[in-house]
Design a protein around this motif. Structure first.
Motif, PDB file in Angstrom:
ATOM      1  N   THR B  53      -7.381 -11.472  -0.780  1.00  0.00           N
ATOM      2  CA  THR B  53      -6.407 -11.191  -1.831  1.00  0.00           C
ATOM      3  C   THR B  53      -6.293 -12.377  -2.788  1.00  0.00           C
TER       4      THR B  53
ATOM      5  N   GLU C 123      -3.588  -6.042 -10.752  1.00  0.00           N
ATOM      6  CA  GLU C 123      -3.200  -6.430  -9.400  1.00  0.00           C
ATOM      7  C   GLU C 123      -4.426  -6.537  -8.498  1.00  0.00           C
ATOM      8  N   GLY C 124      -4.519  -7.645  -7.793  1.00  0.00           N
ATOM      9  CA  GLY C 124      -5.606  -7.810  -6.833  1.00  0.00           C
ATOM     10  C   GLY C 124      -6.959  -8.099  -7.453  1.00  0.00           C
ATOM     11  N   ARG C 195       5.809  -4.406  -5.154  1.00  0.00           N
ATOM     12  CA  ARG C 195       4.349  -4.397  -5.174  1.00  0.00           C
ATOM     13  C   ARG C 195       3.704  -4.677  -3.836  1.00  0.00           C
ATOM     14  N   ARG C 199      -0.134  -4.035  -2.684  1.00  0.00           N
ATOM     15  CA  ARG C 199      -1.023  -5.158  -2.445  1.00  0.00           C
ATOM     16  C   ARG C 199      -1.620  -5.067  -1.039  1.00  0.00           C
TER      17      ARG C 199
END
Lengths: 296, 254, 553
Positions: B53, C123-124, C195, C199
């Motif tokens: 991540t 995101e990510g 989130r 995630r």
């Protein structure tokens, strides 16, 4: 949740079925009009004209009520309207969008159409005798009617131009009240010192006592020009059979003030009768429109 | 033994903040490792490098032979599916029922239509039930997640990792939000699950006693770098005191 | 919306938030707030200054008799049977357009919202992939400005020339700009949803679409639905204005009666609009209030509303006889192509000075309007909010204030513009007043809702400590509602920019009037240039309001 999904599927199916259900349309004449006087009467009682024409012509006539000039020209260009009672300017615009369109008929009043300039009494602007006299309007605040109106904008602007009063010669930008009656109202209120509108609307409102003549008065009546007319698409004969266009023209010209049904229709249009017209009648309007940038 | 996780000189920094620097680490299949260190030492960042991540800003990080920085999305996704992560805050969708949150562990294996339909009618209920039984809350299958206690939520998160059937489990402060008794239960459960399937386990913990008593290997972090990396019986009280000492006044354990 | 914001504790910041936090420290905050207030003040002063250009006195009391004529007719609306039948059927048409337009906008907003959200793109993602995604994200967000920047009426004219005289014109003219607005709001809802689960799902190798479906949508979708009900309310008003271009419905009847200033008929139509507006308001606030208090889709009111919406949707399809085949007709595509060739390339040889002046006028009018609306809304929001024990006096006050707000927003801006023109010098002021009072009606109601939803504990704590009513409002209420009021105002500012198009009657000039003029002379190439300026202006307003909102958050 599952039930909701099922219903969604149902709705989609229904929508798609509705979408595909168009099929063959019956041949019909679609007409519209944007009249200058009491438009709401005609737009709400339009059934009368459509019925009368259907009776004479033998094919269905459908009337589509519209209020917006640009919208009606657009719909005409697209072919959604076959015949429209256009103003002088919009007729020229429409003829340009659909070359070959035929002006079929005009009202008796449209041959000698005039605009009037009105002014607040408080402004002290005195009535003027000729076009050149409009010079006295320079430096005052002024409102037109609708942007696309021949009698409420185009021709008044033309005569102002002739008098040497250009578009920027007023106090502040000129307004567009939206209609002839609104022009009377905003001038009466004093918002604008001068207004320009259709003479027949003015005469009618004054006769009916709807104008506060202590506050607003006529200062000039313009020379005549041609205004409203019925304009037909060139492809009507292909759609409705050879000779259809001239039969429609005959039907319009044949409306008799002596017949009560016809009289009712003519009254809705503010006409004594419909009379023939020809494309050259609108050359002046076209020229003016071009010089003012309203016709491309 | 094959390496599951490898860090070589790995560092992680953001504008103005350095989270990790010069970390070398190799974790083999089946190992059970605890990462300890004071708050802000970089434990969460280390876990983030291991599951991809976050990408290292220096050096390299390799997970199951995959360097996320150099791998295309699809292949990276295949690797990610092999790594299950448990978080301090459980990271469950509170609005959904437990069964959906458990199923979230294997969404990576499902085609879109199946995943979408599962929200309407949950798929693979048997496996979900089995996983929930394993973590001791079989009765909560249909419960709405928001109604669960903290301990129960962490068990749902464990069940989520169970159905994912990963080769490695990462846990980022899994018990920081739980009271000590529940915490011990969760750690034991994590260890049992890993031992049963031979899964590699890396857990960051702030509870040093828990780490020393229940893991085979201790990795200590401080100020973003690895201070020591040895079996628990080789970790002295002094090591621990030094690790947690206040930065400017050595000797004072706070 | 704000209640979905996660509380983020410093000690548990994962890497992404760490970076965000680092960015936030460098960026906005108190300094940002001060900067933006400065910008706002300058804009306001400049806009007020622009009023000075109006020659003569700004207000003309003698014109008031015309206003009283209009208001006087309110007691004697036309009750002619045939006319009432016309109005009744027009009202149903308006509702049908609004319903179908809303459905289109929610569907578009759903898809567009996902595709323009930060979570979907960024995101990510790291490194080069993130940079590429950022470009994609900005491109989509930029594209969505276009439909928002253009007023429904202009969309209506465009669709009319392509699709012809079909109810679809009204449905799309509402659905497309509203869809873009909904997309913006929905993307914000998604971005503000917690989130971490998303995630976590990405970290477990879940494909993006599925992760979003399972972790963010369950949180955001009910907010989207309740926002849909709010959009429906707006769609009713919009459908009424669209009638002005001949799309039918109440707006069409209003335009007809307004042309001859038949005030008694005008009032009949206005009463119909007021009733519709009030009914949809009551309905949509009932749904949204249930949502705000945490009710689930299983709640009878919410479930009943969804079923009712469905029935209404089917009925609307049948009522307007929606024919979708026109969308795939060859003619449609030919005409669309023709418009494009007519408009392209846009006229570049434009009087730049004229465009700039028009843009400035538009901005000035919108700024004055929005300031008036926010100030008035803030004043009326408190009496309009039903808080505290429901005594009779309170209830009367609430109902009366709400009735005023409903009337303010039920009268379309062109009607307001005409009324203000009666008593004011033509120019910016009547335009700003018209848009201002109309927007005030909308904002006052939203603000009242946010007063109602206010957390009561800080007030109770102060009251318990013996603070006076004034002290309670200064210390507990104002600080809590002020940021929301500002946020509402900023949202509406953008809308007001585009609505300056419909108050051309005031003779203030501006981009709207210019556009109108170009469209009536069928000069598509010049229209496109003007539209481009409107779009740029909207994008600027958008960026400004985003900046301000970030700094007051």
């Amino acid at each position: 949740m599952r039930r909701v999904l099922a219903v969604i599927v149902l709705v989609l199916t229904a929508a798609l079925t509705a979408a595909c259900g168009g099929g063959a349309e019956p041949r019909e004449l679609v007409i519209s009009a944007i009249p200058d006087q009491d438009p709401q009467k005609l737009q709400r009682l339009y059934g009368a004209l459509a019925e009368r024409l259907t009776g004479t012509l033998g094919f269905p006539v459908r009337y589509v009520p519209l209020t917006d000039y640009a919208a009606s020209v657009t719909a005409y260009r697209r072919g959604d309207l076959d015949m429209v009672f256009f103003g002088g300017l919009t007729g020229v615009q429409a003829r340009q969008q659909v070359p070959g369109s035929v002006p079929l008929a005009q009202r008796d009043v449209d041959e000698r159409f005039r605009s009037v300039f009105v002014a607040t009494t408080a402004s002290g602007i005195a009535p003027v005798a000729d076009v050149a006299g409009l010079r006295s309007v320079g430096g005052r605040s002024l409102t037109f009617g609708s942007e696309s109106s021949t009698s409420g904008r185009l021709m008044p602007q033309f005569f102002l131009d002739q008098a040497g009063v250009g578009p920027n010669a007023f106090r502040g930008p000129s307004g567009f009240s939206g209609s002839h009656d609104a022009t009377i109202a905003v001038v009466t209120s004093g918002a604008y010192e001068v207004g320009a509108l259709n003479s027949s609307v003015w005469d009618q409102r004054v006769a009916a006592g709807q104008v506060d003549t202590t506050k607003v008065r006529e200062i000039f009546r313009t020379p005549t020009y041609h205004d409203y007319h019925w304009l037909a698409r060139p492809d009507i004969d292909d759609e409705l059979g050879a000779g259809a266009t001239s039969r429609i023209r005959d039907a319009l010209l044949g409306l008799r003030p002596s017949d009560p049904v016809d009289k009712n229709i003519l009254d809705l249009f503010g006409a004594g009768s419909f009379i023939p017209t020809q494309p050259q009648n609108y050359d002046q309007v076209e020229q003016v429109g071009r010089s003012l940038g309203l016709v491309q | 033994m094959t390496a599951v996780f490898t860090l070589e000189g790995a560092g992680l920094s953001y504008p103005g903040v350095t989270a990790l620097r010069g970390c070398d680490l190799e974790i083999s299949a089946g190992e059970r490792v605890a990462v300890i260190g004071p708050s802000g030492a970089g434990k969460s960042s280390l876990i983030a490098l291991l599951n991809g991540t976050a990408l290292p800003t220096d050096g390299t990080a390799t997970t199951l032979g995959c360097d996320f920085a150099r791998t295309r999305t699809r292949a990276a996704r295949r690797t990610r599916r092999q790594v299950g992560t448990v978080y301090q805050q459980f990271d469950l969708v509170e609005q959904l029922r437990v069964v959906h949150n458990v199923n979230a562990g294997r969404l990576g294996y499902w085609p879109f239509w199946k995943a979408a339909y599962s929200l309407v009618r949950p798929r693979g209920i048997d496996e979900v039930r089995h996983a929930l039984e394993r973590v001791g809350i079989a009765d909560k299958l249909e419960a709405r997640t928001v109604t669960l206690s903290g301990g129960q939520k962490q068990r749902v998160a464990l069940a989520r990792v169970l159905v994912q059937q990963p080769q490695a489990i990462l846990a980022d402060e899994p018990i920081a939000s739980l009271d000590p008794r529940l915490g011990a239960e969760v750690i034991d459960l994590l260890n049992e699950i890993s031992a049963e399937a031979g899964t590699t386990l890396v857990t960051s913990l702030h509870d040093v006693d828990m780490a020393l008593s229940r893991f085979q290997r201790i990795v200590a972090l401080r100020d973003g770098h690895i201070v020591f990396d040895r079996p628990p019986d080789a970790v002295s009280t002094g090591d621990v005191e030094e690790l947690y000492a206040a930065p400017d006044s050595p000797g004072l354990v706070g | 919306m704000t209640d979905t914001l996660e509380s983020r504790e410093a000690s548990t910041l994962p890497p992404v938030e760490l970076r965000e936090a680092a960015g936030a420290v460098a960026g906005t905050g108190r300094r940002g707030a001060r900067w933006w207030s400065g910008v706002g003040l300058v804009l306001l002063i400049a806009s007020l200054g622009a009023l000075a250009w109006t020659p003569g006195p700004l207000v003309r009391p003698e014109g008031f008799t015309l206003v009283t004529d209009f208001l006087g007719a309110a007691t004697t609306p036309s009750t002619d049977g045939a006319f009432l039948a016309v109005v009744g059927s027009a009202a149903v048409t308006t509702v049908a357009y609004a319903v179908l337009g809303t459905v289109v906008s929610v569907v578009l907003g759903f898809v567009g919202g996902i595709l323009s959200s930060e979570v979907w793109w960024l995101e990510g993602r790291h490194g080069a992939a993130r940079r590429r995604a950022t470009a994609g994200w900005i491109a989509v967000r930029g594209t969505l400005v276009l439909p928002r920047a253009i007023h429904e009426v202009i969309w209506g004219l465009v669709f009319l020339s392509v699709l012809g005289l079909t109810p679809l014109v009204a449905v799309l003219a509402i659905g497309i700009p509203f869809g873009a607005v909904t997309a913006k709001v929905f993307s914000e809802l998604l971005d503000e949803s917690p989130r971490r689960p998303y995630r976590a799902a990405l970290a477990a190798g879940t494909p993006r679409a599925i992760a979003l479906l399972h972790t963010l949508l369950p949180v955001a979708w009910s907010d989207l639905l309740s926002y849909g009900f709010y959009r429906f309310e707006c769609a009713i008003r919009s459908a009424a204005i669209l009638g002005l271009i001949g799309a039918g419905g109440l707006g069409f009847q209003l335009a007809l009666s307004l042309q001859t200033l038949n005030y008694r008929e005008v009032w009949t139509v206005l009463y119909a609009l007021i009733v519709l507006s009030a009914a949809t308001d009551v309905w949509s606030s009932a749904v949204r209030r249930r949502r705000a208090s945490g009710a689930r889709p299983g709640n009878p009111v919410i479930r009943g509303s969804l079923v009712a919406a469905l029935v209404l949707g089917l009925f609307s399809l049948w009522w307007v006889q929606l024919d979708l085949s026109v969308l795939v007709a060859a003619d449609t595509w030919r005409l669309a192509g023709q418009i494009v060739t007519d408009a392209w390339p846009p006229t570049l040889d434009v009087p730049v000075f004229e465009l700039v002046v028009a843009a400035l006028i538009t901005v000035a009018m919108s700024v004055l309007a929005i300031v008036l609306a926010v100030a008035g809304g803030a004043v009326l929001a408190f009496p309009a909010a039903s808080t505290g024990a429901p005594t009779i006096g309170r209830r009367v006050r609430v109902v009366a204030t709400r009735a005023v707000l409903i009337v303010l927003r039920a009268l379309p801006p062109p009607v307001w513009a005409l009324l203000f023109l009666f008593v004011m010098a033509p120019g910016l002021l009547p335009g700003a007043m018209a848009l201002g009072v109309y927007t005030l009606g909308i904002l006052g109601r939203l603000m009242a809702e946010s007063v109602e939803n206010l957390e009561r504990r800080p007030q109770q704590a102060l009251q318990a400590a013996g603070a006076s009513g004034a002290a309670v409002s200064v210390y507990a209420v104002v600080p809590a509602v002020a940021p929301r009021f500002v946020a509402f105002g900023l949202y509406r500012w953008e809308v007001t920019i585009r609505e300056t198009v419909v108050v051309g009657v005031v003779g203030a000039g501006g981009l709207g009037l210019l556009l109108n003029d170009q469209l009536t002379s069928f000069d598509y190439a010049a229209s496109l240039t003007t539209l481009a300026v409107v779009v740029v202006l909207t994008a600027l307003v958008d960026a400004t309001s985003a900046g301000v909102r970030r700094s007051v958050r």
